[in-house]
Design a protein around this motif. Structure first.
Motif, mmCIF file in Angstrom:
data_model
loop_
_atom_site.group_PDB
_atom_site.id
_atom_site.type_symbol
_atom_site.label_atom_id
_atom_site.label_comp_id
_atom_site.label_asym_id
_atom_site.label_seq_id
_atom_site.Cartn_x
_atom_site.Cartn_y
_atom_site.Cartn_z
ATOM 1 N N ALA A 1 0.863 -1.182 0.000
ATOM 2 C CA ALA A 1 0.000 0.000 0.000
ATOM 3 C C ALA A 1 0.897 1.228 0.000
ATOM 4 C CB ALA A 1 -0.924 0.004 1.213
ATOM 5 N N MET A 2 0.394 2.331 -0.512
ATOM 6 C CA MET A 2 1.200 3.549 -0.564
ATOM 7 C C MET A 2 0.342 4.778 -0.318
ATOM 8 S SD MET A 2 1.938 3.806 -4.679
ATOM 9 C CE MET A 2 2.745 2.209 -4.656
ATOM 10 N N ILE A 3 1.010 5.831 0.175
ATOM 11 C CA ILE A 3 0.347 7.112 0.395
ATOM 12 C C ILE A 3 1.263 8.216 -0.121
ATOM 13 C CG2 ILE A 3 -1.012 6.375 2.388
ATOM 14 C CD1 ILE A 3 1.085 7.697 4.173
ATOM 15 N N SER A 4 0.682 9.338 -0.482
ATOM 16 C CA SER A 4 1.456 10.499 -0.926
ATOM 17 C C SER A 4 1.280 11.617 0.093
ATOM 18 C CB SER A 4 0.988 10.966 -2.305
ATOM 19 O OG SER A 4 1.272 9.981 -3.285
ATOM 20 N N VAL A 5 2.393 12.154 0.565
ATOM 21 C CA VAL A 5 2.349 13.218 1.570
ATOM 22 C C VAL A 5 3.358 14.297 1.213
ATOM 23 C CG1 VAL A 5 1.588 11.694 3.430
ATOM 24 C CG2 VAL A 5 4.021 12.004 3.028
ATOM 25 N N ALA A 6 3.090 15.498 1.684
ATOM 26 C CA ALA A 6 4.012 16.608 1.457
ATOM 27 C C ALA A 6 5.186 16.509 2.430
ATOM 28 C CB ALA A 6 3.284 17.934 1.653
ATOM 29 N N PRO A 7 6.418 16.750 1.983
ATOM 30 C CA PRO A 7 7.572 16.699 2.878
ATOM 31 C C PRO A 7 7.517 17.829 3.901
ATOM 32 C CG PRO A 7 8.206 17.596 0.756
ATOM 33 C CD PRO A 7 6.791 17.127 0.608
ATOM 34 N N ASP A 8 8.119 17.600 5.058
ATOM 35 C CA ASP A 8 8.142 18.635 6.095
ATOM 36 C C ASP A 8 9.566 19.021 6.500
ATOM 37 O OD1 ASP A 8 8.826 16.316 7.357
ATOM 38 O OD2 ASP A 8 7.362 16.467 8.975
ATOM 39 N N LEU A 9 10.561 18.540 5.754
ATOM 40 C CA LEU A 9 11.948 18.889 6.039
ATOM 41 C C LEU A 9 12.724 18.952 4.724
ATOM 42 C CD1 LEU A 9 14.275 19.301 8.149
ATOM 43 C CD2 LEU A 9 14.673 16.841 7.963
ATOM 44 N N GLY B 1 10.466 -2.753 3.220
ATOM 45 C CA GLY B 1 10.328 -1.526 2.447
ATOM 46 C C GLY B 1 10.571 -0.304 3.300
ATOM 47 N N ALA B 2 10.888 0.811 2.646
ATOM 48 C CA ALA B 2 11.162 2.075 3.335
ATOM 49 C C ALA B 2 10.770 3.223 2.417
ATOM 50 C CB ALA B 2 12.637 2.171 3.703
ATOM 51 N N PRO B 3 10.367 4.370 2.993
ATOM 52 C CA PRO B 3 10.024 5.523 2.160
ATOM 53 C C PRO B 3 11.235 6.030 1.392
ATOM 54 C CG PRO B 3 10.119 6.136 4.479
ATOM 55 C CD PRO B 3 10.200 4.650 4.427
ATOM 56 N N VAL B 4 11.012 6.460 0.161
ATOM 57 C CA VAL B 4 12.097 6.960 -0.682
ATOM 58 C C VAL B 4 11.833 8.421 -1.023
ATOM 59 C CG1 VAL B 4 13.287 6.673 -2.886
ATOM 60 C CG2 VAL B 4 12.418 4.667 -1.667
ATOM 61 N N PRO B 5 12.833 9.317 -0.865
ATOM 62 C CA PRO B 5 12.614 10.727 -1.196
ATOM 63 C C PRO B 5 12.190 10.890 -2.647
ATOM 64 C CG PRO B 5 14.653 10.447 0.028
ATOM 65 C CD PRO B 5 14.147 9.072 -0.319
ATOM 66 N N LEU B 6 11.241 11.792 -2.857
ATOM 67 C CA LEU B 6 10.736 12.020 -4.206
ATOM 68 C C LEU B 6 11.760 12.733 -5.072
ATOM 69 C CD1 LEU B 6 8.265 12.070 -6.174
ATOM 70 C CD2 LEU B 6 7.787 14.339 -5.287
ATOM 71 N N PHE B 7 12.539 13.664 -4.476
ATOM 72 C CA PHE B 7 13.414 14.495 -5.289
ATOM 73 C C PHE B 7 14.743 14.712 -4.608
ATOM 74 C CE2 PHE B 7 15.058 18.839 -6.040
ATOM 75 C CZ PHE B 7 15.363 18.725 -7.380
ATOM 76 N N ALA C 1 10.374 23.472 -5.926
ATOM 77 C CA ALA C 1 9.096 22.762 -5.844
ATOM 78 C C ALA C 1 9.263 21.526 -4.967
ATOM 79 C CB ALA C 1 8.617 22.366 -7.233
ATOM 80 N N PRO C 2 8.763 21.548 -3.731
ATOM 81 C CA PRO C 2 8.911 20.391 -2.834
ATOM 82 C C PRO C 2 8.163 19.158 -3.323
ATOM 83 C CG PRO C 2 8.359 22.379 -1.612
ATOM 84 C CD PRO C 2 8.151 22.690 -3.059
ATOM 85 N N GLY C 3 7.041 19.362 -4.004
ATOM 86 C CA GLY C 3 6.260 18.226 -4.489
ATOM 87 C C GLY C 3 5.737 17.363 -3.357
ATOM 88 N N GLU C 4 5.584 16.078 -3.609
ATOM 89 C CA GLU C 4 5.123 15.117 -2.612
ATOM 90 C C GLU C 4 6.018 13.892 -2.623
ATOM 91 O OE1 GLU C 4 1.039 14.139 -3.376
ATOM 92 O OE2 GLU C 4 0.312 15.731 -2.067
#
Length: 233
Positions: free
Chosen positions: A35-43, A191-197, A213-216
């Motif tokens: 399962a996956m979710i998209s969230v805005a980065p906070d750092l 599994g582990a979260p991977v930075p988008l950018f 552009a921080p993106g998600e």
């Protein structure tokens, strides 16, 4: 050796060599769910530095120290806590020229450089911080990245969805093979979260305000589940 003793020895050897019966091990269906979710980065994290050239090592070092001092003051003035910036690289290297007549490479000067890694805990301020650094004299800025600091907590709902996905797959296999699912035998997470950018920004001073552009970030969780199975009724 007496016959009873010989018979006992042969019997013991036979029992040890006998393979385990299939029903000694639980039958199971093992699948993975995702399962996956998209969230805005906070750092956000960026590298910023100053490179200074001079004829002597001392001149280059002194100029670089003065320039970096201005950069650090600018960070403090922009509200960045001291714990959130740290020196990541410091160097002083000779610069070589070319003597065409002899082919030698004499030292013609020195370059001193100093870089710091900066954490920005409000990603809406990234562009402003970059502009502040450039205005303060930073001429080497790059390696920008974004991340979610509470990724594990945010994944809790996704974990339930991943288990449901695993059960859905297991039920398909159970139906196809004529069995029914029993209780889960094991559940493991991977599994582990991977930075988008992640990227490197231009090192030359920018005339226009920085566009960032921080993106998600897409956070993914994977679970591996094994279910006991039994014959269909």
């Amino acid at each position: 050796m007496k016959k009873p003793a010989l018979l006992a020895a042969v019997l013991a050897t036979t029992l040890l060599a006998a393979p385990a019966r299939a029903d000694d091990f639980p039958s199971a269906i093992s699948v993975s769910g995702e399962a996956m979710i998209s969230v805005a980065p906070d750092l956000a994290q960026i590298d910023a530095g100053v490179a200074s050239d001079a004829k002597t090592a001392k001149e280059a070092s002194d100029a670089n120290n003065a320039a970096m001092g201005k950069v650090l003051l600018a960070l403090k003035g922009a509200g960045i806590a001291e714990k959130d910036y740290q020196t990541s690289r410091l160097s002083l290297q000779p610069q070589y020229g070319q003597n065409k007549s002899t082919g030698a490479s004499p030292v013609v000067g020195f370059r001193a450089s100093n870089r710091v890694t900066v954490k920005i805990r409000d990603v809406t301020k990234v562009a402003g911080i970059i502009d502040t650094l450039v205005a303060a004299g930073a001429n080497d800025i790059g390696n920008i990245s974004f991340e979610v600091t509470q990724a594990s907590k945010l994944l809790d709902d996704a974990r339930e969805q991943a288990v449901a996905d695993a059960r859905r797959k297991a039920e398909i296999y159970a139906k196809a093979t004529g069995v029914t699912l029993g209780a889960p035998l094991s559940v493991t997470e991977g599994g582990a979260p991977v930075p988008l950018f992640k990227g490197r920004m231009a090192t030359a001073p920018m005339a226009a305000p920085a566009a960032v552009a921080p993106g998600e970030e897409t956070l993914t969780v994977t679970v591996n589940v094994s279910w006991a199975i039994k014959a269909a009724q």
